[in-house]
Design an enzyme around this catalytic site. Sequence first.
Site, PDB file in Angstrom:
ATOM      1  N   GLU A 114      29.926   7.996  24.867  1.00  0.00           N
ATOM      2  CA  GLU A 114      30.926   9.012  24.522  1.00  0.00           C
ATOM      3  C   GLU A 114      31.775   8.482  23.372  1.00  0.00           C
ATOM      4  O   GLU A 114      31.719   7.284  23.051  1.00  0.00           O
ATOM      5  CB  GLU A 114      31.809   9.316  25.726  1.00  0.00           C
ATOM      6  CG  GLU A 114      31.065   9.923  26.898  1.00  0.00           C
ATOM      7  CD  GLU A 114      31.941  10.164  28.116  1.00  0.00           C
ATOM      8  OE1 GLU A 114      31.408  10.528  29.166  1.00  0.00           O
ATOM      9  OE2 GLU A 114      33.182   9.991  28.006  1.00  0.00           O
TER      10      GLU A 114
ATOM     11  N   GLU B  66      14.922  -0.872  30.490  1.00  0.00           N
ATOM     12  CA  GLU B  66      15.486  -0.409  29.224  1.00  0.00           C
ATOM     13  C   GLU B  66      15.406  -1.482  28.146  1.00  0.00           C
ATOM     14  O   GLU B  66      14.969  -1.218  27.025  1.00  0.00           O
ATOM     15  CB  GLU B  66      16.944   0.008  29.426  1.00  0.00           C
ATOM     16  CG  GLU B  66      17.608   0.464  28.128  1.00  0.00           C
ATOM     17  CD  GLU B  66      19.061   0.876  28.330  1.00  0.00           C
ATOM     18  OE1 GLU B  66      19.702   1.261  27.348  1.00  0.00           O
ATOM     19  OE2 GLU B  66      19.557   0.796  29.472  1.00  0.00           O
TER      20      GLU B  66
ATOM     21  N   GLN C 173      14.061  -8.955   0.814  1.00  0.00           N
ATOM     22  CA  GLN C 173      14.452  -9.942  -0.180  1.00  0.00           C
ATOM     23  C   GLN C 173      13.241 -10.458  -0.953  1.00  0.00           C
ATOM     24  O   GLN C 173      13.264 -10.580  -2.180  1.00  0.00           O
ATOM     25  CB  GLN C 173      15.174 -11.106   0.500  1.00  0.00           C
ATOM     26  CG  GLN C 173      15.713 -12.163  -0.457  1.00  0.00           C
ATOM     27  CD  GLN C 173      16.925 -11.669  -1.232  1.00  0.00           C
ATOM     28  OE1 GLN C 173      17.601 -10.747  -0.796  1.00  0.00           O
ATOM     29  NE2 GLN C 173      17.177 -12.276  -2.376  1.00  0.00           N
TER      30      GLN C 173
ATOM     31  N   GLY D 211      22.845  -1.503  24.087  1.00  0.00           N
ATOM     32  CA  GLY D 211      23.679  -2.678  24.314  1.00  0.00           C
ATOM     33  C   GLY D 211      23.638  -3.587  23.104  1.00  0.00           C
ATOM     34  O   GLY D 211      22.586  -4.129  22.760  1.00  0.00           O
TER      35      GLY D 211
END
Length: 372
Positions: free
Chosen positions: A120, A233, A329, A357
């Site tokens: 949220e 997850e 790079q 996370g």
Amino acid sequence: MAIDLTDEQRAFTEAVAEFAKRQAGTREQRDALTDGGRHAHHQGTYQQMADLGWIEGAVESMTGTVLFLEQIGYGLLPVGGFPVSAIVAAAVARSGSEEQKKTVLGGFTGGRSYSIAMSEPEAGSDVANLSCRAVADDDGYVINGQKTWISNAHFADAILLVARTGGAPGDHDGLTMLLVPADTPGLRISGIDTMGGKEVNDLYFTDCRVPADAVVGTAGKGWWQLMAGLNVERLILAGLMLGTAQRAFDDTLAYIKERKQFGRPIGTFQVLRHRIADLATEIECCRLLVRRTAELVDRDPSRVLPRESSMVKLKTTEVAREVALAGMQMMGGYGYATEYDMERHVRATLVSTIYGGTSEIQRDIIGKTYGL
């Protein structure tokens, strides 16, 4: 620990790799499937994989899931619906009713997509601070509030919503998981344009009503149900980024073998040769970590592995980012040009250290497992 693949696993990964080459092996094919890279999911491709039985086969074990995800990431297959749908399906498999399992798991293996809504505006890493509320009434729940950064909601069949049914923001108790069909009146889905194209969304709930049987598991115990899914997850995200890291590495290697400066391929210069050696070693470490953690989950799916799951997510996403940035790079201006895939690798890997996370949160969790 089994490092080598079984014959069955090898045949499966080879089949998915061949499919990826046929369907998305060229930049032109990928652009056609994704509207020039703006969309992460192509339903036709996803449906073909479901019809072949690969989605059902991939989720029979955690090892199978990460092997499948590695091939998706490496092959640049536009099936962005799979990782998040797999997370939702696993949550329903753990906590859902028999009817929910039949609907969601059957839909998932049949080619349907699902989304999960937790974040949220004022609750990202601090999941317990959720304020989107579902109020019980005689017929079910009435939902009001906002969710943001919600992957795949714009093409999902249903959304696994984490809402507050009791307590106050900051409480772990009082969170509830509810299945909300994407076409439910009172739910508005609004896309957020990002560097990665159209992947995430704002969700607005205004007197959005769902029946009582929309609850997944036990009302008020959603936090603990979420914690039980951390292994799945984080391994799903790690498996996908492992494949992406390997693809970015191989694209870089091919380029520096061909690109000549000062009369010879740039890869023959020691500074790049040593950089390639370091990156290859890091990727191999990630592969071992991913497979080892997946094996631990397969041994005991009920066991929560906070240290291992955070380690695998942290290490693999950070290495993927390192590989993509190093590739850009080494490729110079070509790495930055949209003509090549490297800039897409960079975008995909940069955000991987944020979603599911952040790296900072993973480090904090790991530290806590050592009593700190």
